[in-house]
Design a protein around this motif. Sequence first.
Motif, short mmCIF file in Angstrom:
data_model
loop_
_atom_site.label_atom_id
_atom_site.label_comp_id
_atom_site.label_asym_id
_atom_site.label_seq_id
_atom_site.Cartn_x
_atom_site.Cartn_y
_atom_site.Cartn_z
N ILE A 63 68.36 28.06 48.31
CA ILE A 63 68.31 28.61 46.96
C ILE A 63 69.00 29.97 46.95
O ILE A 63 69.07 30.65 47.99
CB ILE A 63 66.84 28.76 46.47
CG1 ILE A 63 66.75 28.91 44.96
CG2 ILE A 63 66.15 29.90 47.19
CD1 ILE A 63 66.99 27.65 44.18
N SER A 64 69.49 30.37 45.79
CA SER A 64 70.04 31.72 45.61
C SER A 64 69.11 32.50 44.69
O SER A 64 68.72 32.00 43.62
CB SER A 64 71.44 31.65 44.99
OG SER A 64 71.93 32.95 44.71
N VAL A 95 56.04 11.77 50.67
CA VAL A 95 57.14 12.55 50.10
C VAL A 95 57.86 13.27 51.23
O VAL A 95 57.23 13.91 52.07
CB VAL A 95 56.62 13.60 49.09
CG1 VAL A 95 57.76 14.51 48.63
CG2 VAL A 95 55.96 12.93 47.89
N SER A 96 59.20 13.17 51.26
CA SER A 96 59.98 13.96 52.23
C SER A 96 61.40 14.10 51.73
O SER A 96 61.82 13.40 50.81
CB SER A 96 59.97 13.30 53.62
OG SER A 96 60.72 12.10 53.61
N GLU A 97 62.15 15.02 52.37
CA GLU A 97 63.56 15.28 52.02
C GLU A 97 63.71 15.40 50.50
O GLU A 97 64.38 14.64 49.84
CB GLU A 97 64.47 14.19 52.58
CG GLU A 97 64.52 14.18 54.08
CD GLU A 97 64.05 12.87 54.70
OE1 GLU A 97 64.46 12.59 55.83
OE2 GLU A 97 63.27 12.14 54.06
N MET A 98 63.08 16.41 49.97
CA MET A 98 62.84 16.56 48.53
C MET A 98 63.77 17.59 47.91
O MET A 98 64.15 18.57 48.54
CB MET A 98 61.37 16.98 48.34
CG MET A 98 60.88 17.05 46.93
SD MET A 98 59.15 17.62 46.94
CE MET A 98 58.69 17.27 45.24
N SER A 99 64.15 17.36 46.64
CA SER A 99 64.83 18.39 45.85
C SER A 99 64.21 18.39 44.46
O SER A 99 63.79 17.35 43.95
CB SER A 99 66.34 18.13 45.78
OG SER A 99 66.63 16.91 45.10
N VAL A 100 64.17 19.59 43.85
CA VAL A 100 63.56 19.75 42.53
C VAL A 100 64.47 20.64 41.70
O VAL A 100 65.00 21.64 42.20
CB VAL A 100 62.16 20.38 42.62
CG1 VAL A 100 61.49 20.43 41.24
CG2 VAL A 100 61.28 19.62 43.61
N MET A 101 64.67 20.29 40.43
CA MET A 101 65.46 21.14 39.54
C MET A 101 65.08 20.86 38.09
O MET A 101 64.44 19.86 37.77
CB MET A 101 66.96 20.90 39.74
CG MET A 101 67.49 19.60 39.19
SD MET A 101 69.30 19.45 39.37
CE MET A 101 69.62 18.01 38.34
N TRP A 102 65.48 21.77 37.21
CA TRP A 102 65.36 21.54 35.77
C TRP A 102 66.53 20.69 35.33
O TRP A 102 67.68 20.94 35.72
CB TRP A 102 65.35 22.86 35.01
CG TRP A 102 65.41 22.69 33.51
CD1 TRP A 102 66.50 22.82 32.72
CD2 TRP A 102 64.32 22.35 32.67
NE1 TRP A 102 66.17 22.59 31.41
CE2 TRP A 102 64.83 22.29 31.35
CE3 TRP A 102 62.97 22.08 32.87
CZ2 TRP A 102 64.02 21.98 30.26
CZ3 TRP A 102 62.17 21.77 31.79
CH2 TRP A 102 62.69 21.73 30.50
N VAL A 134 56.25 32.67 44.36
CA VAL A 134 56.31 34.09 44.64
C VAL A 134 57.25 34.72 43.63
O VAL A 134 58.23 34.08 43.21
CB VAL A 134 56.80 34.35 46.09
CG1 VAL A 134 58.24 33.91 46.27
CG2 VAL A 134 56.62 35.81 46.50
N PRO A 135 56.98 35.94 43.14
CA PRO A 135 57.96 36.60 42.27
C PRO A 135 59.32 36.69 42.97
O PRO A 135 59.39 36.93 44.17
CB PRO A 135 57.35 37.98 42.04
CG PRO A 135 55.88 37.78 42.22
CD PRO A 135 55.76 36.75 43.30
N THR A 147 63.75 27.79 41.14
CA THR A 147 63.52 29.06 40.46
C THR A 147 63.26 28.79 38.99
O THR A 147 63.98 28.03 38.34
CB THR A 147 64.71 30.02 40.62
OG1 THR A 147 65.92 29.36 40.22
CG2 THR A 147 64.84 30.48 42.07
N ALA A 148 62.21 29.43 38.46
CA ALA A 148 61.85 29.26 37.05
C ALA A 148 60.92 30.39 36.64
O ALA A 148 60.03 30.79 37.41
CB ALA A 148 61.16 27.91 36.84
N GLU A 149 61.13 30.92 35.45
CA GLU A 149 60.21 31.88 34.84
C GLU A 149 59.97 33.11 35.73
O GLU A 149 58.88 33.67 35.77
CB GLU A 149 58.87 31.20 34.53
CG GLU A 149 59.04 29.98 33.64
CD GLU A 149 57.79 29.11 33.61
OE1 GLU A 149 56.90 29.31 34.47
OE2 GLU A 149 57.71 28.23 32.74
N GLY A 150 61.02 33.53 36.46
CA GLY A 150 60.90 34.71 37.29
C GLY A 150 60.26 34.49 38.64
O GLY A 150 60.05 35.44 39.40
N TYR A 151 59.96 33.23 38.96
CA TYR A 151 59.34 32.90 40.24
C TYR A 151 60.25 32.01 41.08
O TYR A 151 61.05 31.23 40.54
CB TYR A 151 58.02 32.15 40.03
CG TYR A 151 56.88 33.00 39.55
CD1 TYR A 151 56.05 33.66 40.46
CD2 TYR A 151 56.62 33.14 38.19
CE1 TYR A 151 54.98 34.45 40.02
CE2 TYR A 151 55.55 33.91 37.74
CZ TYR A 151 54.74 34.56 38.66
OH TYR A 151 53.69 35.33 38.23
#
Length: 503
Positions: A245-246, A378-385, A344-345, A321-325
Amino acid sequence: MNPLRRLTSAAVALATTVPLATVLSAPAVSAGPCSEMFGNFGSLLEHRTGAGMAAGSLGSLGSAGSAGPDGSVGSASRALGSADRSGSLVQQLETGSLGNIISGSLNPVTGSVYGMPPWITGEQGTVPVLRGPTQFLQLVTGPTSPTESINRFGVAGTDLGIMWDNGDAADPQILMAFGDTMGDCTVPGNQWRSNVLFRSSTPAEALGDGITIDSAATGPDGLAKSIVPRSHLPGEVTTIPTAGISVDGVQYLRFMSVAQWGQPGSWTTNYSGLAYSEDNGENWEVVPAMARPITDTVPAGDGAPPVDAAWRGAQMSAFLTAEGYLYEYLTPSGRQGAPVLARVPEADVLDPGDYEYWDGTGWVPDVRDAETVMPGPVSEMSVMWNAHLGKYTAMYSQGFDSVVLRTADHPEGPWSRSTSLIDYSMLPGVYGAFMHPWAQGEDLYYLVTTWNAYNVFLVRTKLSEIAVHGFHRASEPAVPATTTEVVRQVPVSELVDGKVPTS
């Protein structure tokens, strides 16, 4: 992260350069990734399967005390066997009767074999031509890939391809982290690396024509380098990226220190580590204080916290990353666990004391109180909007069943039921599921790895053509389910510019 990773990556590198029959009749094998890994493979088979091979019939372990630049053991081995191909093991390898062709495990200590992909006898593996909403589009790494990854970066076989936006508005790129990587077997020396990183600036609207690799993080030899090398210490097989992540222009990478490959879908880790880069992924600094150690076999570095069993469920990650976290989905090593969620913030990513965990109703400071946010495996996971869906999307390998997708309105859920995009009954040996963060339209683009070829492919699923649980409001009509099916298998060597045929 396939449990036969070391065998797989070695064999695909061999398959891209020289048929096994040729190697078997050769009087000697020079030091390099193929001789090293096939030497290990032969010795382990003899030890585990009781096949009664004569010494050196498929190779010996190599020089026990030597190591390659990334710590790989055994820099030299004997010939991979005589020209006599009448032995039962060779016949089993060539006919595939040794395995079930679905999955496998080669463990340096116990050693077990459950599946033999076709390239073990000199082929390069295949890619499926699919009919339906999901299609394989392009070979991204390895032989015949348009990236020319072998010639440019010394990458003949690799897996994963975890993708994230580098966060640079002036020079936007997608960074891609890969797992254990094999190089060109015709080049002397050892080109095995624990992990490598590629960069791409292909815009989302052009992904239908494939993804282009612009550059890689490279070493003095010009080849893709290990961005987080293994430690060279006993008790660590490799270091595998699990999430990237950046945040505020800094790149963060979660990785796991693998202690041992086990049975299919199982492996053990020493710790989960965190590294960061301030030069677009070229160089990385490991932060020991952010380690999550569960053994003391391999130290995580000066300043690392003590071993704590509470981290057993937090050895692999997926970032959002979402909502400042910064949200981090945490799973155990292997493919049998279920995720818990940390956050985490964004300003406090490197402060382990500021992380909190979802307990089902709110955020708490102790990971021991965390509750799973979706059922395993669950493994080798990715999450995004996903803007097209207006929901958070989670994609992952669901054990040995399939690559699936879930949706939710909030990072903590509740998450919808899973929808299968690639089923193992249709395509055995597929794993990894890493979404392209720029693909925000109807077409969902992602990377998967096939055990058959031990390389990474770009895949597209047309969201409008599948019935996905949780995608539609109750007032909207349900979308009829559409089945994806395998039309045929095409040898990787026959792909032109890496493109997979559509019919």
